[in-house]
Design an enzyme around this catalytic site. Sequence first.
Site, mmCIF file in Angstrom:
data_model
loop_
_atom_site.group_PDB
_atom_site.id
_atom_site.type_symbol
_atom_site.label_atom_id
_atom_site.label_comp_id
_atom_site.label_asym_id
_atom_site.label_seq_id
_atom_site.Cartn_x
_atom_site.Cartn_y
_atom_site.Cartn_z
ATOM 1 N N GLN A 87 0.857 -1.198 0.000
ATOM 2 C CA GLN A 87 0.000 0.000 0.000
ATOM 3 C C GLN A 87 0.888 1.243 0.000
ATOM 4 O O GLN A 87 1.588 1.510 0.982
ATOM 5 C CB GLN A 87 -0.869 -0.023 1.263
ATOM 6 C CG GLN A 87 -1.744 1.189 1.469
ATOM 7 C CD GLN A 87 -2.169 1.319 2.931
ATOM 8 O OE1 GLN A 87 -1.568 0.723 3.809
ATOM 9 N NE2 GLN A 87 -3.199 2.094 3.178
ATOM 10 N N SER A 134 1.370 6.529 2.481
ATOM 11 C CA SER A 134 2.112 7.475 3.331
ATOM 12 C C SER A 134 3.359 8.009 2.636
ATOM 13 O O SER A 134 4.017 7.298 1.880
ATOM 14 C CB SER A 134 2.553 6.799 4.621
ATOM 15 O OG SER A 134 1.451 6.280 5.302
ATOM 16 N N GLU A 153 -8.626 -1.813 5.710
ATOM 17 C CA GLU A 153 -7.420 -1.926 6.534
ATOM 18 C C GLU A 153 -7.803 -1.963 8.012
ATOM 19 O O GLU A 153 -7.297 -2.767 8.783
ATOM 20 C CB GLU A 153 -6.497 -0.728 6.266
ATOM 21 C CG GLU A 153 -5.245 -0.745 7.128
ATOM 22 C CD GLU A 153 -4.236 0.340 6.749
ATOM 23 O OE1 GLU A 153 -4.668 1.441 6.350
ATOM 24 O OE2 GLU A 153 -3.025 0.083 6.855
HETATM 25 C C1 LIG Z 1 4.517 -0.800 11.192
HETATM 26 C C2 LIG Z 1 3.951 0.232 10.259
HETATM 27 C C3 LIG Z 1 3.562 -0.150 9.000
HETATM 28 C C4 LIG Z 1 3.055 0.795 8.094
HETATM 29 N N1 LIG Z 1 2.717 0.372 6.826
HETATM 30 C C5 LIG Z 1 2.275 1.287 5.932
HETATM 31 C C6 LIG Z 1 1.998 0.879 4.587
HETATM 32 O O1 LIG Z 1 2.140 -0.294 4.214
HETATM 33 N N2 LIG Z 1 1.595 1.810 3.697
HETATM 34 C C7 LIG Z 1 1.420 3.123 4.046
HETATM 35 O O2 LIG Z 1 1.020 3.907 3.189
HETATM 36 N N3 LIG Z 1 1.685 3.544 5.315
HETATM 37 C C8 LIG Z 1 2.117 2.654 6.268
HETATM 38 N N4 LIG Z 1 2.396 3.061 7.550
HETATM 39 C C9 LIG Z 1 2.321 4.487 7.865
HETATM 40 C C10 LIG Z 1 1.184 4.867 8.793
HETATM 41 O O3 LIG Z 1 -0.053 4.814 8.123
HETATM 42 C C11 LIG Z 1 1.512 6.273 9.299
HETATM 43 O O4 LIG Z 1 2.688 6.154 10.102
HETATM 44 C C12 LIG Z 1 0.397 6.853 10.126
HETATM 45 O O5 LIG Z 1 -0.723 7.124 9.321
HETATM 46 C C13 LIG Z 1 0.838 8.155 10.842
HETATM 47 O O6 LIG Z 1 1.427 9.045 9.956
HETATM 48 P P1 LIG Z 1 2.852 9.713 10.289
HETATM 49 O O7 LIG Z 1 3.783 8.617 10.680
HETATM 50 O O8 LIG Z 1 3.230 10.570 9.142
HETATM 51 O O9 LIG Z 1 2.595 10.600 11.586
HETATM 52 P P2 LIG Z 1 1.999 12.087 11.620
HETATM 53 O O10 LIG Z 1 0.789 12.156 10.766
HETATM 54 O O11 LIG Z 1 3.105 13.029 11.361
HETATM 55 O O12 LIG Z 1 1.547 12.179 13.150
HETATM 56 C C14 LIG Z 1 2.437 12.516 14.221
HETATM 57 C C15 LIG Z 1 1.626 12.568 15.508
HETATM 58 O O13 LIG Z 1 0.626 13.611 15.415
HETATM 59 C C16 LIG Z 1 -0.683 13.086 15.674
HETATM 60 N N5 LIG Z 1 -1.643 13.747 14.770
HETATM 61 C C17 LIG Z 1 -1.473 14.039 13.456
HETATM 62 N N6 LIG Z 1 -2.581 14.626 12.959
HETATM 63 C C18 LIG Z 1 -3.471 14.715 13.977
HETATM 64 C C19 LIG Z 1 -4.811 15.212 14.072
HETATM 65 N N7 LIG Z 1 -5.441 15.734 13.022
HETATM 66 N N8 LIG Z 1 -5.443 15.114 15.293
HETATM 67 C C20 LIG Z 1 -4.796 14.576 16.380
HETATM 68 N N9 LIG Z 1 -3.518 14.101 16.336
HETATM 69 C C21 LIG Z 1 -2.877 14.150 15.156
HETATM 70 C C22 LIG Z 1 -0.562 11.607 15.363
HETATM 71 O O14 LIG Z 1 -1.560 10.850 16.075
HETATM 72 C C23 LIG Z 1 0.859 11.287 15.803
HETATM 73 O O15 LIG Z 1 0.866 11.050 17.199
HETATM 74 C C24 LIG Z 1 2.907 2.147 8.481
HETATM 75 C C25 LIG Z 1 3.282 2.531 9.766
HETATM 76 C C26 LIG Z 1 3.812 1.597 10.651
HETATM 77 C C27 LIG Z 1 4.194 2.035 12.023
#
Ligand SMILES: Cc1cc2nc3c(=O)[nH]c(=O)nc-3n(C[C@H](O)[C@H](O)[C@H](O)COP(=O)(O)OP(=O)(O)OC[C@H]3O[C@@H](n4cnc5c(N)ncnc54)[C@H](O)[C@@H]3O)c2cc1C
Length: 425
Positions: free
Chosen positions: A135, A138, A253
Amino acid sequence: MAVESPARSAEDLRDMTRRWLAEHLPAGWMEAIDAGDVATVGSLRSGMDYAEWCVRFGEAGYATPTWPAEYGAGLSLSPGDARFVNEVLNHYKVPRPYNIIGIGMGGPTVMAWGTEEMKHRLLRPLACNQEIWCQLFSEPGAGSDVAGLSTRAVRDGDEWVVNGQKVWTTVAQLSKWGMLLCRTNPDVPKHGGLSYFVVDMEQPGVEVRPLVQITGDSEFNEVFFNDARVRHDWMLGREGDGWKVAITTLMNERVSLSGAGSIGGDAVGGSPLDRLLERHRGVTDPLARQRLAGAYIESRLIRLNNQRAGDKRKTGAEAGPEGSITKLQQAEFNQRLQKLALDLEGPSGVAWDGVNLSKTVRAGRAPKVDEDATIAFGFLRAQANTIEGGTSDIMRNILGERVLGLPKEPDNSRELPWSEVPRSG
Ligand SMILES: Cc1cc2nc3c(=O)[nH]c(=O)nc-3n(C[C@H](O)[C@H](O)[C@H](O)COP(=O)(O)OP(=O)(O)OC[C@H]3O[C@@H](n4cnc5c(N)ncnc54)[C@H](O)[C@@H]3O)c2cc1C
């Protein structure tokens, strides 16, 4: 999505599954499970040809029992009936395909939005673990706010040319196909300028770089697109519909990650509750007993919530925002459960060598965490549960807005053309 099967009783479905397993699992497997003989199951499992097993299992329809059989892998069962099949598969600890993202999200999205050509071409090898899916949503600058992503696709005749970077892409290093969300129109508000493609990961313009996780495994990756190409007719939905298609993927998902999917837990590792209860049956410390009882109650509540969401889907409804309830519950529950397993085990629970599941799969073996490493691995891997598939904060936002009907979170960038939204980098 599922075609209603001719009426078959729960016992008929369990019998059908047992009979198939008796014919196809290595001799002695089912007897060893029923006798609790873990060592024999372990040695039979290591002697299995995992790739060949996945094809047999998939073609017989057991990997994806709710999928229509006409596409070469599925039993055309309703989700309610599939439960009886899965009960037997879980009981006999049957090895499942590693293609969790494909089965849980890719297949359902293709079925909802794909052409007949795509369904016939893609679904069978997906269910048979011959073509792994990932997928590609991100990005370094777009995770929770995935609609703000920057990867660009520009039309060139019958193809689109893709440039940009994705990150945290699970199993990209093993994948044949990717679910790619990218920006096809930067001059409209962010949600309206996205399109969704199925992209070939094995082409020269796609570079995959594995990232090492806290478990020692490299489950996820960075993915760079450098003039990669994708066919126009492999766009799911129409140009600009990408967000709607992505919602189908994300809802599925959450169902997969809520513990309600049909994928066996042993593909992920960790300490399942029944194993923990068995291991500490004789514990006398009252606090430990209380925590075990609490975990048991919580797991039953999750199961009931999943059943409620499943009953809704039985009526033919697509996965909806209620998946966020159990995604949130399951993620936080699993972290508490793995911490409990570690506390009960004491120092021996942290003595381990690390694992590399993706390497195991590349070598053609079933992914399995060794018994000795399960507790440490489960604890470390669980840290990702409240991030992957949308963080717990985001699940709470969705529940507030889409289930409880509270006002939407303010977002100044929602109405502006994407190209005018201030961003760094
Ligand atoms: C093991 C693992 C596997 C993954 N696999 C995939 C994959 O296969 N494909 C893919 O596309 N992605 C994948 N991801 C990514 C995952 O979907 C993102 O890490 C997740 O959506 C959070 O985005 P970010 O890491 O950019 O954090 P950010 O969006 O930068 O968030 C940082 C912090 O801010 C908080 N935050 C952000 N916005 C808000 C809001 N509006 N309200 C309240 N709090 C908020 C979050 O909760 C978090 O604590 C994976 C992640 C992990 C850990």
